[in-house]
Write a protein that holds these residues in place. Structure first.
Motif, PDB file in Angstrom:
ATOM      1  N   THR A  18     -19.642 -25.197  24.927  1.00 40.25           N
ATOM      2  CA  THR A  18     -20.075 -24.337  23.989  1.00 40.25           C
ATOM      3  C   THR A  18     -19.981 -25.048  22.254  1.00 40.25           C
ATOM      4  O   THR A  18     -19.004 -25.912  22.319  1.00 40.25           O
ATOM      5  CB  THR A  18     -18.788 -23.441  24.191  1.00 40.25           C
ATOM      6  N   ASP A  26     -10.411 -17.474  19.101  1.00 42.82           N
ATOM      7  CA  ASP A  26     -11.057 -17.714  20.187  1.00 42.82           C
ATOM      8  C   ASP A  26     -11.197 -16.425  20.720  1.00 42.82           C
ATOM      9  O   ASP A  26     -11.666 -16.720  22.075  1.00 42.82           O
ATOM     10  CB  ASP A  26     -10.160 -18.845  21.407  1.00 42.82           C
ATOM     11  N   THR A  29     -12.967 -13.159  21.561  1.00 42.58           N
ATOM     12  CA  THR A  29     -14.780 -12.962  21.348  1.00 42.58           C
ATOM     13  C   THR A  29     -14.837 -11.351  21.438  1.00 42.58           C
ATOM     14  O   THR A  29     -16.398 -10.600  21.332  1.00 42.58           O
ATOM     15  CB  THR A  29     -15.518 -13.182  22.547  1.00 42.58           C
ATOM     16  N   MET A  62     -12.488 -13.968  28.346  1.00 49.53           N
ATOM     17  CA  MET A  62     -12.811 -13.446  26.723  1.00 49.53           C
ATOM     18  C   MET A  62     -11.327 -13.116  26.193  1.00 49.53           C
ATOM     19  O   MET A  62     -10.581 -12.134  26.938  1.00 49.53           O
ATOM     20  CB  MET A  62     -13.644 -11.969  26.620  1.00 49.53           C
ATOM     21  N   ARG A 119     -18.912 -16.295  31.593  1.00 53.87           N
ATOM     22  CA  ARG A 119     -17.541 -17.273  31.750  1.00 53.87           C
ATOM     23  C   ARG A 119     -16.719 -16.771  30.665  1.00 53.87           C
ATOM     24  O   ARG A 119     -15.183 -16.519  30.213  1.00 53.87           O
ATOM     25  CB  ARG A 119     -17.465 -18.538  31.199  1.00 53.87           C
ATOM     26  N   ASN A 120     -17.558 -16.772  29.370  1.00 52.17           N
ATOM     27  CA  ASN A 120     -16.533 -16.234  27.968  1.00 52.17           C
ATOM     28  C   ASN A 120     -16.284 -14.616  28.488  1.00 52.17           C
ATOM     29  O   ASN A 120     -15.299 -14.151  27.905  1.00 52.17           O
ATOM     30  CB  ASN A 120     -17.538 -16.420  26.536  1.00 52.17           C
TER      31      ASN A 120
END
Length: 425
Positions: free
Chosen positions: A206, A239, A241, A337, A332-333
């Motif tokens: 990323t 981090d 999201t 998340m 994946r995020n």
């Protein structure tokens, strides 16, 4: 059975969440003011607008509608991806299904078609049709972006191409607005350019997050677009999201910008050079994010990523590989998340041709649309459209024109043009 101790721990936890949420709200309200350093905080005017809603009538006058299941080729849209007006009130419809732009006049009659699928000058790549953004400049020229800008003359004839980014890069362009005081366009959200080298710049694949989110003007006079940052907007740290405060902006007639970038109700107004002049607030608070909300949002995002959402298979080659990498990264995020502690008050913002600011609050559900407030740049509250009264217009035009993209029971898209009268305009 819930014991008194369990209940007390739950209450302590809830109070802790509320304290953290309140801290997040306080920190998010004026971060750009502190970071930009252009004007001392005391020089900005903060206008507190009332909490009580003054309801506006949404009984807009219908002017015309275009789009049909059967009919002439120009009016059978494959997928309406965007609409804009020019200064005369003509409407331009981006039909991504046919990789074209359809122009209609003030009565809904066909004028001309621009573009078409292909790789040549003035054509739109079939791989990029879902990224087409357009704007009509004051002199009548049409600019269309699909990983490059195509500039068309007022007569619809192709003039030239303007490059964006480097070879192998993917540009994520937000909606475009016209720079009212210049010859270019304004990106109404954070513009990002990502290439394979950037994706490989971190071990997890990323790209590194920038310190700020940027609202930029794009100058299209040369062979390659140049950008000028108008606003250094707040970029939430960490981090998370999920439920990140949106960055959305709209151009104002004097060359300034109205935008929001925080969890709180805070509409920030700049002048033409980007200096923050005032902040418009209403006393609505963000909602804390619960475990249930986290689970539902994670499931919703994963569902949206089923199949091939970015069209990697259709694109193929290096671009397809990049899209495939990005899709895997998004999955994946979504699975791992993290969430911002509160749900932002605001969801969207647009500015009318005359400069009024339409601000959409969130609805009862975390990702639902709520009421729409109408404000002026100088800080007057004109009123509110109830959540079930109207959607946010897809485009604003002169003399109160607005356009909505609607779907019928057969999923056929129609563009409905109406006229707003009274305080809402």
């Amino acid at each position: 059975m819930m014991t008194h101790a369990t209940l007390a721990r739950g209450q302590d936890h809830a109070r802790g969440v509320m304290r953290r949420s309140a801290t997040a709200v306080a920190r998010s309200l004026f971060p750009w003011v502190l970071a930009a350093g252009t004007v001392p905080l005391a020089a900005q005017e903060v206008i507190e607008l009332p909490r009580e809603n003054r309801l506006l009538d949404a009984d807009f006058e219908e002017v015309y509608r275009v789009g049909a299941l059967t009919g002439e080729d120009w009016e059978t849209f494959g997928n309406v991806y965007g609409v804009v007006f020019d200064r005369f009130g003509n409407l331009y419809v981006v039909d991504s299904g046919a990789a074209r732009i359809v122009m209609v006049n003030t009565k809904g009659g066909f004028v001309r078609q621009l573009g078409g699928a292909g790789e040549g000058p003035g054509e739109f790549s079939q791989h990029n049709t879902t990224s087409i953004r357009i704007a009509v400049l004051p002199d009548g020229r049409i600019v269309a972006f699909d990983q490059r800008f195509s500039v068309f003359g007022p007569d619809g004839e192709f003039e030239r191409t303007v490059r964006v980014g480097g070879d192998g890069a993917m540009t994520f362009m937000p909606r475009l607005d016209v720079d009212r005081q210049g010859g270019g366009v304004l990106a109404t959200g954070a513009l990002r350019v990502i290439d394979i080298a950037m994706l490989r710049s971190r071990a997890d694949g990323t790209p590194a997050e920038p310190e700020f989110r940027h609202i930029v003007r794009l100058d299209l006079t040369g062979d390659e677009a140049t950008t000028d940052t108008v606003v250094y907007a707040w970029n939430p740290p960490g981090d998370a999201t999920g439920f990140i405060p949106p960055l959305v902006a709209g151009a104002l007639p004097d060359g300034g910008v109205a935008y929001t970038d925080s969890t709180a109700y805070a509409i920030k107004i700049t002048n033409a050079d980007g200096t923050l002049e005032r902040i418009l607030t209403r006393p609505f608070q963000p909602e804390p994010v619960t475990d249930r909300i986290r689970e539902e949002e994670r499931a919703r995002r994963l569902n949206d990523l089923e199949g091939d959402p970015l069209g990697a298979g259709r694109s193929g080659g290096q671009r397809g590989a990049m899209m495939s990498t990005m899709t895997d990264m998004m999955r994946r995020n979504a699975e791992s998340m993290e969430f911002y502690p509160v749900i932002p008050v605001l969801r969207s913002l647009r500015t009318s041709w005359e400069g009024n600011i339409w601000v959409q609050r969130r609805g009862e559900e975390p990702v639902s649309d709520g009421p729409i407030d109408v404000l002026t740049p100088d800080g007057r509250y004109l009123g509110t459209f109830a959540a079930d009264a109207t959607a946010m217009p897809s485009a604003f035009g002169p003399d109160g024109l607005v356009a909505f993209v609607e779907r019928d029971e057969l999923d056929v898209q129609t563009v409905v043009v109406k006229r707003v009268t009274g305080r809402g305009w």
